[in-house]
Design a protein around this motif. Structure first.
Motif, PDB file in Angstrom:
ATOM      1  N   UNK A 178      54.032  31.957 -10.555  1.00 32.42           N
ATOM      2  CA  UNK A 178      53.217  32.989 -11.179  1.00 32.42           C
ATOM      3  C   UNK A 178      53.501  34.311 -10.468  1.00 32.42           C
ATOM      4  N   UNK A 179      53.681  35.358 -11.277  1.00 33.06           N
ATOM      5  CA  UNK A 179      53.949  36.678 -10.711  1.00 33.06           C
ATOM      6  C   UNK A 179      52.741  37.170  -9.921  1.00 33.06           C
ATOM      7  N   UNK A 180      52.967  37.992  -8.881  1.00 29.22           N
ATOM      8  CA  UNK A 180      51.852  38.486  -8.068  1.00 29.22           C
ATOM      9  C   UNK A 180      50.796  39.234  -8.878  1.00 29.22           C
ATOM     10  N   UNK A 181      51.227  40.012  -9.882  1.00 32.88           N
ATOM     11  CA  UNK A 181      50.237  40.749 -10.665  1.00 32.88           C
ATOM     12  C   UNK A 181      49.386  39.805 -11.516  1.00 32.88           C
ATOM     13  N   UNK A 182      49.942  38.652 -11.903  1.00 34.70           N
ATOM     14  CA  UNK A 182      49.151  37.681 -12.654  1.00 34.70           C
ATOM     15  C   UNK A 182      48.133  36.990 -11.752  1.00 34.70           C
ATOM     16  N   UNK A 183      48.460  36.841 -10.483  1.00 35.34           N
ATOM     17  CA  UNK A 183      47.482  36.283  -9.548  1.00 35.34           C
ATOM     18  C   UNK A 183      46.290  37.228  -9.426  1.00 35.34           C
ATOM     19  N   UNK A 184      46.560  38.517  -9.367  1.00 36.95           N
ATOM     20  CA  UNK A 184      45.479  39.506  -9.311  1.00 36.95           C
ATOM     21  C   UNK A 184      44.673  39.495 -10.605  1.00 36.95           C
ATOM     22  N   UNK A 185      45.360  39.332 -11.725  1.00 40.05           N
ATOM     23  CA  UNK A 185      44.692  39.250 -13.025  1.00 40.05           C
ATOM     24  C   UNK A 185      43.702  38.089 -13.043  1.00 40.05           C
ATOM     25  N   UNK A 186      44.175  36.906 -12.651  1.00 42.29           N
ATOM     26  CA  UNK A 186      43.316  35.726 -12.689  1.00 42.29           C
ATOM     27  C   UNK A 186      42.220  35.785 -11.636  1.00 42.29           C
ATOM     28  N   UNK A 187      42.499  36.383 -10.500  1.00 34.78           N
ATOM     29  CA  UNK A 187      41.454  36.539  -9.484  1.00 34.78           C
ATOM     30  C   UNK A 187      40.328  37.418 -10.022  1.00 34.78           C
ATOM     31  N   UNK A 188      40.688  38.500 -10.689  1.00 40.29           N
ATOM     32  CA  UNK A 188      39.691  39.386 -11.286  1.00 40.29           C
ATOM     33  C   UNK A 188      38.931  38.680 -12.400  1.00 40.29           C
ATOM     34  N   UNK A 189      39.654  37.948 -13.241  1.00 41.08           N
ATOM     35  CA  UNK A 189      39.044  37.211 -14.347  1.00 41.08           C
ATOM     36  C   UNK A 189      38.030  36.198 -13.824  1.00 41.08           C
ATOM     37  N   UNK A 190      38.395  35.428 -12.823  1.00 38.72           N
ATOM     38  CA  UNK A 190      37.481  34.440 -12.249  1.00 38.72           C
ATOM     39  C   UNK A 190      36.296  35.135 -11.587  1.00 38.72           C
ATOM     40  N   UNK A 191      36.529  36.275 -10.958  1.00 38.25           N
ATOM     41  CA  UNK A 191      35.427  37.044 -10.384  1.00 38.25           C
ATOM     42  C   UNK A 191      34.426  37.477 -11.434  1.00 38.25           C
ATOM     43  N   UNK A 192      34.930  37.935 -12.583  1.00 36.39           N
ATOM     44  CA  UNK A 192      34.044  38.298 -13.695  1.00 36.39           C
ATOM     45  C   UNK A 192      33.203  37.100 -14.126  1.00 36.39           C
ATOM     46  N   UNK A 193      33.872  35.946 -14.283  1.00 35.27           N
ATOM     47  CA  UNK A 193      33.153  34.755 -14.738  1.00 35.27           C
ATOM     48  C   UNK A 193      32.087  34.320 -13.742  1.00 35.27           C
ATOM     49  N   UNK A 194      32.395  34.366 -12.459  1.00 34.57           N
ATOM     50  CA  UNK A 194      31.425  33.961 -11.445  1.00 34.57           C
ATOM     51  C   UNK A 194      30.196  34.868 -11.485  1.00 34.57           C
ATOM     52  N   UNK A 195      30.419  36.157 -11.558  1.00 31.63           N
ATOM     53  CA  UNK A 195      29.294  37.105 -11.585  1.00 31.63           C
ATOM     54  C   UNK A 195      28.466  36.928 -12.857  1.00 31.63           C
ATOM     55  N   UNK A 196      29.113  36.845 -14.005  1.00 28.71           N
ATOM     56  CA  UNK A 196      28.381  36.746 -15.266  1.00 28.71           C
ATOM     57  C   UNK A 196      27.645  35.415 -15.388  1.00 28.71           C
ATOM     58  N   UNK A 197      28.262  34.326 -14.969  1.00 30.62           N
ATOM     59  CA  UNK A 197      27.578  33.037 -15.029  1.00 30.62           C
ATOM     60  C   UNK A 197      26.446  32.952 -14.014  1.00 30.62           C
ATOM     61  N   UNK A 198      26.593  33.648 -12.893  1.00 24.29           N
ATOM     62  CA  UNK A 198      25.506  33.706 -11.909  1.00 24.29           C
ATOM     63  C   UNK A 198      24.295  34.444 -12.480  1.00 24.29           C
ATOM     64  N   UNK A 199      24.559  35.522 -13.200  1.00 29.11           N
ATOM     65  CA  UNK A 199      23.472  36.259 -13.857  1.00 29.11           C
ATOM     66  C   UNK A 199      22.775  35.361 -14.871  1.00 29.11           C
ATOM     67  N   UNK A 200      23.556  34.634 -15.664  1.00 29.28           N
ATOM     68  CA  UNK A 200      22.972  33.747 -16.661  1.00 29.28           C
ATOM     69  C   UNK A 200      22.149  32.636 -15.998  1.00 29.28           C
ATOM     70  N   UNK A 201      22.667  32.062 -14.910  1.00 26.62           N
ATOM     71  CA  UNK A 201      21.931  31.018 -14.194  1.00 26.62           C
ATOM     72  C   UNK A 201      20.626  31.569 -13.634  1.00 26.62           C
ATOM     73  N   UNK A 202      20.688  32.770 -13.086  1.00 25.95           N
ATOM     74  CA  UNK A 202      19.478  33.394 -12.550  1.00 25.95           C
ATOM     75  C   UNK A 202      18.434  33.579 -13.644  1.00 25.95           C
ATOM     76  N   UNK A 203      18.860  34.109 -14.761  1.00 25.71           N
ATOM     77  CA  UNK A 203      17.920  34.380 -15.859  1.00 25.71           C
ATOM     78  C   UNK A 203      17.379  33.083 -16.447  1.00 25.71           C
ATOM     79  N   UNK A 204      18.259  32.118 -16.715  1.00 21.80           N
ATOM     80  CA  UNK A 204      17.791  30.908 -17.394  1.00 21.80           C
ATOM     81  C   UNK A 204      17.049  29.967 -16.459  1.00 21.80           C
ATOM     82  N   UNK A 205      17.525  29.791 -15.236  1.00 21.48           N
ATOM     83  CA  UNK A 205      16.878  28.847 -14.322  1.00 21.48           C
ATOM     84  C   UNK A 205      15.734  29.491 -13.551  1.00 21.48           C
ATOM     85  N   UNK A 206      16.039  30.589 -12.875  1.00 22.80           N
ATOM     86  CA  UNK A 206      15.019  31.209 -12.016  1.00 22.80           C
ATOM     87  C   UNK A 206      13.888  31.811 -12.846  1.00 22.80           C
TER      88      UNK A 206
END
Length: 83
Positions: A1-29
């Motif tokens: 995988x090209x280095x720029x694609x690693x940065x792409x996927x790292x950013x993408x996974x970061x977005x998912x972690x933050x957004x799913x954390x918000x959803x978990x907070x709202x729905x569970x907490x």
């Protein structure tokens, strides 16, 4: 995988972690853990804790899908992989 694609996927996974954390907070907490504290506040005659348990987490999830769409569109353009 090209280095720029690693940065792409790292950013993408970061977005998912933050957004799913918000959803978990709202729905569970907000819908389960803090329901008694939130029920003191009324929205349209209904307790806020009840609202989060019944409707709020669904609305927040739909909003988070839209936010994810916008973030990914911008990320795709940044890495020149948009269609």
């Amino acid at each position: 995988m090209k280095p720029d694609m690693k940065a792409y996927w790292k950013t993408n996974i970061g977005y998912m972690v933050v957004l799913l954390s918000i959803w978990a907070l709202v729905s569970y907490a907000f819908g389960i853990v803090l329901v008694n504290e939130l029920n003191v506040i009324k929205i349209g005659g209904f307790p806020l804790g009840f609202w989060f348990a019944q409707q709020g987490s669904i609305y927040v999830f739909v909003i988070l899908i839209f936010v994810y769409f916008l973030l990914m569109r911008r990320l795709d353009r940044k890495y020149d992989i948009d269609e």
